[in-house]
Design an enzyme around this catalytic site. Structure first.
Site, PDB file in Angstrom:
ATOM      1  N   GLU A 197     -37.315  14.067 -64.269  1.00 14.93           N
ATOM      2  CA  GLU A 197     -37.689  15.442 -64.603  1.00 14.93           C
ATOM      3  C   GLU A 197     -37.224  16.434 -63.547  1.00 14.93           C
ATOM      4  OE1 GLU A 197     -38.562  16.548 -67.321  1.00 14.93           O
ATOM      5  OE2 GLU A 197     -39.159  14.732 -68.394  1.00 14.93           O
ATOM      6  N   ASP A 238     -40.078  23.617 -71.904  1.00 14.08           N
ATOM      7  CA  ASP A 238     -38.802  23.926 -71.267  1.00 14.08           C
ATOM      8  C   ASP A 238     -38.011  24.883 -72.161  1.00 14.08           C
ATOM      9  OD1 ASP A 238     -37.943  22.384 -73.379  1.00 14.08           O
ATOM     10  OD2 ASP A 238     -36.329  21.473 -72.226  1.00 14.08           O
ATOM     11  N   TYR A 268     -44.011  23.107 -65.871  1.00 19.16           N
ATOM     12  CA  TYR A 268     -43.237  22.254 -66.752  1.00 19.16           C
ATOM     13  C   TYR A 268     -43.292  20.797 -66.300  1.00 19.16           C
ATOM     14  CZ  TYR A 268     -39.631  19.422 -68.577  1.00 19.16           C
ATOM     15  OH  TYR A 268     -38.996  18.358 -69.142  1.00 19.16           O
TER      16      TYR A 268
END
Length: 384
Positions: A37, A138, A120
């Site tokens: 991520e 996102d 996020y």
DNA sequence: AATTCGTGGTT
DNA sequence: TAACCAAGAAT
């Protein structure tokens, strides 16, 4: 809102059929999900995969990462950009060792408190690694929801993001946060694309407000784009006694802690050659002259479009046999004279790395003293 | 709220 | 080709 009420099962079905086989989707181990991520921020997944596998082979656990040198982590990140991600990832790994017994926390707030982890990423790790009911909003999710739910606020601005985030939470099917989160993003990346969304193949077409209103091209609403400033920069590869001068950039700002060849902006009225000699004197105290121009490299980044003029430099009035001089650094924290083969150990910005790759052979030759004035030319590649 | 922080692919 | 954009975060 009722037309949106039941598109989620269709989305999950689509994902089950179209889910890409990506390395971090094999086990969903939290450390790997976290690394993926961070790497994926502002970067397309297809480009991340190669870096991810190399990174995980070298730093297979939080403990392995935490005990690594920053230099090595930056080297593993070289070419990915946004290098503070790598520095924050390392700092966070060390905090996980110190404060969480070496195990990445599962709790959203604890994740969110780690350096480099925002809303996020905390949501993505909580949902994708741990299956908790959190959303990960996102750019894909913003775009998909702007279209399907007809959000008319500029989607990248706080109001638009807030609307999309609220919708994403409302639509989350309890217990399926991992699939839901990955599905929204995968759907945005593969089908509901920014430019040419594949509406004819879209399984959500009947539920899509933008399609019903025939305004797909107007969703999402974009903010005003900023103009890109052209920038002319000169950089110098100083060769002396078989070695090449490089310096480590300051710990703040662009390319923090990466290595580079000194240089800087070409001022109005200056030639690239004049600029590089001036910049070299300012940044190192060395008096140099341009021996040859090596290349002109063009590369863009978010707000600038850089034309990088690369020159081969020699020290002025210093015989090749003189010892390696010490610089007086003004724009760097550290420097060294590298043997040509050693340049591969250090992380350079992409433009400088391109220079090394293009002229590595030539530099090796020059550094070993075997070259006359006519060094091999790079293949000149011009389009049109 | 607006900037800064990279890079490469797509159109 | 020039513009746009990507599984964002920090300041």
């Amino acid at each position: 809102m009722s037309e949106n009420a039941d598109f989620v099962p269709l989305l999950l079905d689509w994902f089950a059929q179209n889910r890409r086989d990506l390395p971090w989707r094999r086990t969903y181990d939290p450390y790997g999900v976290w690394v993926s991520e961070i790497m994926a921020q502002q970067t397309q997944l297809d480009r991340v995969a190669v870096y991810f596998e190399r990174f995980m082979a070298r730093f297979p656990s939080v403990a392995a990462l935490a005990s690594a040198d920053e230099t090595e982590v930056l080297k593993a990140w070289e070419g990915l950009g946004y290098y503070s991600r790598a520095r924050n990832l390392l700092a966070a790994a060390r905090r996980v060792m110190a404060e969480h017994d070496g195990r990445l926390p599962a709790d959203f707030a604890a994740l969110r408190a780690l350096p480099g982890v925002g809303d996020y990423t905390a949501g993505a790790v909580a949902a994708i690694a741990h299956g908790q009911d959190h959303v990960a909003v996102d750019a894909n999710v913003l775009r998909v929801l702007a279209r399907v739910c007809d959000i008319d606020a500029p989607i990248k601005e706080p109001a638009g993001k807030a609307q999309a985030t609220s919708l994403a939470r409302e639509l989350l099917p309890p217990g399926r946060a991992r699939d839901y989160g990955e599905a929204l993003m995968e759907f945005g990346a593969l089908l509901c694309r920014p430019r040419n969304p594949d509406c004819p193949a879209c399984p959500l077409a009947e539920h899509c407000a933008a399609r019903r209103l025939n305004i797909v091209a107007d969703r999402p609403v974009l903010s005003k784009s900023k103009d890109i400033t052209p920038l002319n920069v000169a950089t110098g590869v100083l060769v002396h006694a078989g070695r090449i001068f490089i310096q480590k950039r300051l710990p703040k700002g662009a390319w923090a802690n990466l290595w580079e060849f000194p240089g800087g902006r070409i001022e109005a009225g200056e030639t690239p050659e004049q600029a590089v000699v001036r910049e070299f004197a300012e940044e190192t105290g060395f008096a140099t002259r341009v021996e040859t121009k090596l290349a002109v490299i063009r590369h863009g980044y978010t707000t600038y479009r850089v034309t990088l003029h690369c020159c081969l430099l020699r020290l002025t009035d210093v015989p090749e046999t003189a010892p390696l001089p010490e610089p007086t650094l003004t724009a760097a924290q550290e420097s060294l004279w590298a043997a040509p083969d050693e340049l591969s150990r250090y992380a350079f910005p992409a433009g400088h790395r391109k220079l090394i790759e293009q002229f590595g052979e030539s530099l090796r030759g020059r550094a070993s003293g075997g070259w006359g004035p006519e060094a091999p030319r790079p293949p000149t590649r011009r389009k049109g």
